[in-house]
Design an enzyme around this catalytic site. Structure first.
Site, short mmCIF file in Angstrom:
data_model
loop_
_atom_site.label_atom_id
_atom_site.label_comp_id
_atom_site.label_asym_id
_atom_site.label_seq_id
_atom_site.Cartn_x
_atom_site.Cartn_y
_atom_site.Cartn_z
N LYS A 22 46.75 37.18 42.25
CA LYS A 22 45.75 37.91 43.03
C LYS A 22 46.47 38.82 44.02
O LYS A 22 47.15 38.34 44.93
CB LYS A 22 44.84 36.93 43.78
CG LYS A 22 43.92 36.17 42.85
CD LYS A 22 42.81 35.49 43.60
CE LYS A 22 41.91 34.72 42.65
NZ LYS A 22 41.07 35.61 41.80
N ARG A 62 37.05 28.79 34.07
CA ARG A 62 36.36 28.51 32.81
C ARG A 62 37.20 27.62 31.89
O ARG A 62 36.66 26.91 31.04
CB ARG A 62 35.97 29.83 32.14
CG ARG A 62 37.13 30.71 31.77
CD ARG A 62 36.70 32.13 31.45
NE ARG A 62 36.42 32.92 32.64
CZ ARG A 62 36.05 34.20 32.62
NH1 ARG A 62 35.90 34.83 31.47
NH2 ARG A 62 35.81 34.84 33.75
N1 BES Z 1 37.87 32.11 41.63
C1 BES Z 1 37.81 33.37 41.02
C2 BES Z 1 36.45 34.05 41.20
C3 BES Z 1 36.16 34.61 42.56
C4 BES Z 1 36.60 35.87 42.92
C5 BES Z 1 35.38 33.90 43.44
C6 BES Z 1 36.29 36.40 44.15
C7 BES Z 1 35.05 34.45 44.67
C8 BES Z 1 35.51 35.69 45.02
C9 BES Z 1 38.05 33.25 39.53
O1 BES Z 1 38.94 32.26 39.16
C10 BES Z 1 38.63 34.54 39.09
O2 BES Z 1 39.71 34.85 39.50
N2 BES Z 1 37.91 35.27 38.25
C11 BES Z 1 38.35 36.55 37.81
C12 BES Z 1 38.02 36.66 36.35
C13 BES Z 1 38.62 37.84 35.69
C14 BES Z 1 40.10 37.68 35.58
C15 BES Z 1 37.99 38.00 34.34
C16 BES Z 1 37.64 37.62 38.61
O3 BES Z 1 36.44 37.45 38.88
O4 BES Z 1 38.28 38.58 39.01
MN MN Z 2 40.96 32.94 39.19
#
Ligand code: BES
Ligand code: MN
Ligand code: ZN
Length: 490
Positions: free
Chosen positions: A268, A344
């Protein structure tokens, strides 16, 4: 905080802080009564403060008397438009204005204007939850006094039965808030399992924790891939509430339990707010909070399974590579084209496990996608379900709880976005509709004969500024919806 009814009129009430809800147009009449009780020329003072009883307005007065020594008037807007949530907001505003006082808080709202039978409960919850403050991580918390007793003025004795669920439910919400707010060096998969053990011990729940080797034996390759770059062992938590007497319904609640989500090798970066990813166990906090409430409320006829595949998503030399192919417990192979779509993967194995318990319904809660935040903001969770009755039941429960939820589509053609060249599935589809493909991915691990719903709480788990009865930070979203939904089936 002790919470009770004060069924008599204002004249005989004595307490320290009086909160009065005021409807637009109804001011003159009410103010006369109030002036008799509290003295002063309220009408004049309110005019000076430009108070017109619009929803969200507040005027607070220190009185030159005791019992009460503070009067707070909160606006409720127009009588015809009044909904339960207005009472919640007004109660929260009034309660926050009482911070600094001690003793008894009296709350007088136009109960008769609303036909909702649960107004007493909604207001009591709003007061307790809006006064909650988390000081666990301060070395020297500022001293802070709040009223120790709440009296709801002018409600009939019959409203008293509504109040029984207030403390257990709020304790569940507060547990969820504390778990979510805990930093990731304090809240680990092991400490989450310890919390479950404590709940089991104190409230008579059954607990099973699967260790890494147990999970490996069960073929949970998707879950174990996520945590293979972490120094912390995963903990697969399974808590069970069994009611006294015959069981009519068996339910499973599954919560995403990433105690930290760095993104993995798809780290991230930029505006992704990696430092907030301690809240990535918000789903597990909601189901554990609900478990705490249910264990105390002990609803009849429903058995509830609470399932959390807890772990961290970290990076080291053994971490999963982008491109790895893994096998979930149901045999499905997954190409991990993005290590940041880890929730997921953990849920895939948790949902297969939940299906093996052969429940009558499964509900999962997860901070699953940023796409859901983009779609719905931070006041509405997304709800996906192919089962009308289940979707309706959850929507009704959320509505009654004052928690925002919005039904989203399980558009099956979008599944094409999850096609992999070599494996059965990829874990990530294209960016558009990202929260929908995430839900469709989860659906692949559900036995079609079991009604299932997925709730994406990525937006609602956290409130930057605070809103309504939520302080800034962790909201404890989901607990009240789940408690209502479970109790409605008992
Ligand atoms: N935990 C995150 C989702 C999230 C993002 C929650 C921002 C709250 C605020 C999840 O694990 C994630 O990183 N999802 C990605 C998926 C993508 C790589 C398809 C996302 O939402 O960017
Ligand atoms: Mn994630
Ligand atoms: Zn995540």
């Amino acid at each position: 905080m002790e919470i009770c009814l004060f069924p008599a009129t204002l004249n005989s009430w004595t307490g320290d802080v009086l909160v009065v809800g005021m409807l637009e147009g109804d001011m003159e009449e009410r103010l006369k009564d109030l002036e008799k009780r509290c003295g002063g020329s309220l009408e004049q003072s309110l005019k000076q403060k430009m108070f017109t009883a619009k929803s969200g307005e507040i005027a607070s007065f220190q009185l030159l008397q005791s019992n009460p020594s503070q009067l707070v008037i909160v606006g409720l807007g127009e009588a015809q438009k009044l909904i339960l949530d207005d009472l919640r907001k007004a109660a929260a505003l009034g309660a926050r204005a009482s911070i600094g006082s001690s003793g008894t808080l009296g709350m007088m709202l136009p109960w008769e204007t609303l036909t909702s039978p649960s107004a007493a409960k909604a207001v009591a919850e709003a007061v307790r939850l809006s006064l909650y403050k988390d000081v666990r991580f301060r070395s020297a918390p500022k001293p802070r006094s709040t009223p120790t007793k709440l009296e709801l003025i002018g409600l009939p004795d019959s409203a008293g039965s509504d109040l029984q669920a207030v403390h257990p439910t709020c304790a569940g919400v507060e547990l969820a808030r504390e778990l979510v707010a805990s930093p990731p060096n304090s809240l680990t998969p092991a400490s989450l399992a310890d919390t479950a053990a404590q709940l089991a011990h104190e409230h008579g729940l059954e607990l099973k924790v699967l260790e890494r080797s147990d999970c490996a034996e069960r073929g949970m390759g998707a879950y174990l891939a996520v945590c293979q770059g972490s120094d912390l062992d995963p903990k697969f938590i399974h808590l069970t509430y069994r009611p006294q007497g015959p069981v009519k319904r068996r339910l499973a609640l599954v919560g995403k339990g990433l105690t930290f989500d760095s993104g993995g090798y798809n780290l991230k970066v930029g505006t992704a707010q990696i430092e907030l990813m301690k809240f990535d166990m918000g789903g597990s906090a909601a189901v554990l909070g609900a478990a705490r409430a249910i264990a105390e409320l002990r609803p009849k006829g429903v058995e509830v399974h609470i399932i959390v595949a807890a772990c961290e998503n970290m990076i080291n030399g053994s971490a999963v590579h982008p491109g790895d192919i893994v096998r979930a417990a149901n045999g499905t192979t997954i190409e991990i084209n993005n290590t940041d779509a880890e929730g997921r993967l953990t849920l895939a194995d948790a949902l297969v496990y939940a299906c093996e318990q052969e429940p009558d319904a499964i509900v999962d809660l997860a901070t699953l996608t940023g796409a859901c935040v983009i779609a719905l903001g931070d006041e509405m969770a997304g709800l996906w379900s192919a089962d009308e009755q289940l979707a309706q039941g959850l929507s009704t429960a959320a509505e009654a709880a004052g928690e925002g939820i919005w039904r989203m589509p399980l558009r099956s053609s979008y599944k094409d976005g999850l096609k992999s060249l070599h494996a059965d599935l990829k874990n990530t589809g294209p960016r558009p509709g990202g929260s929908i493909t995430a839900a469709l991915f989860l659906k692949e691990f559900i036995d079609d004969s079991i009604p299932w719903a997925h709730i994406d709480i990525a937006g609602t788990v956290w409130s930057e500024k605070g809103r309504g009865l939520d302080p800034s930070g962790a909201t404890g979203y989901g607990v009240r919806t789940l408690v209502n939904w479970i109790c409605n089936q008992s």
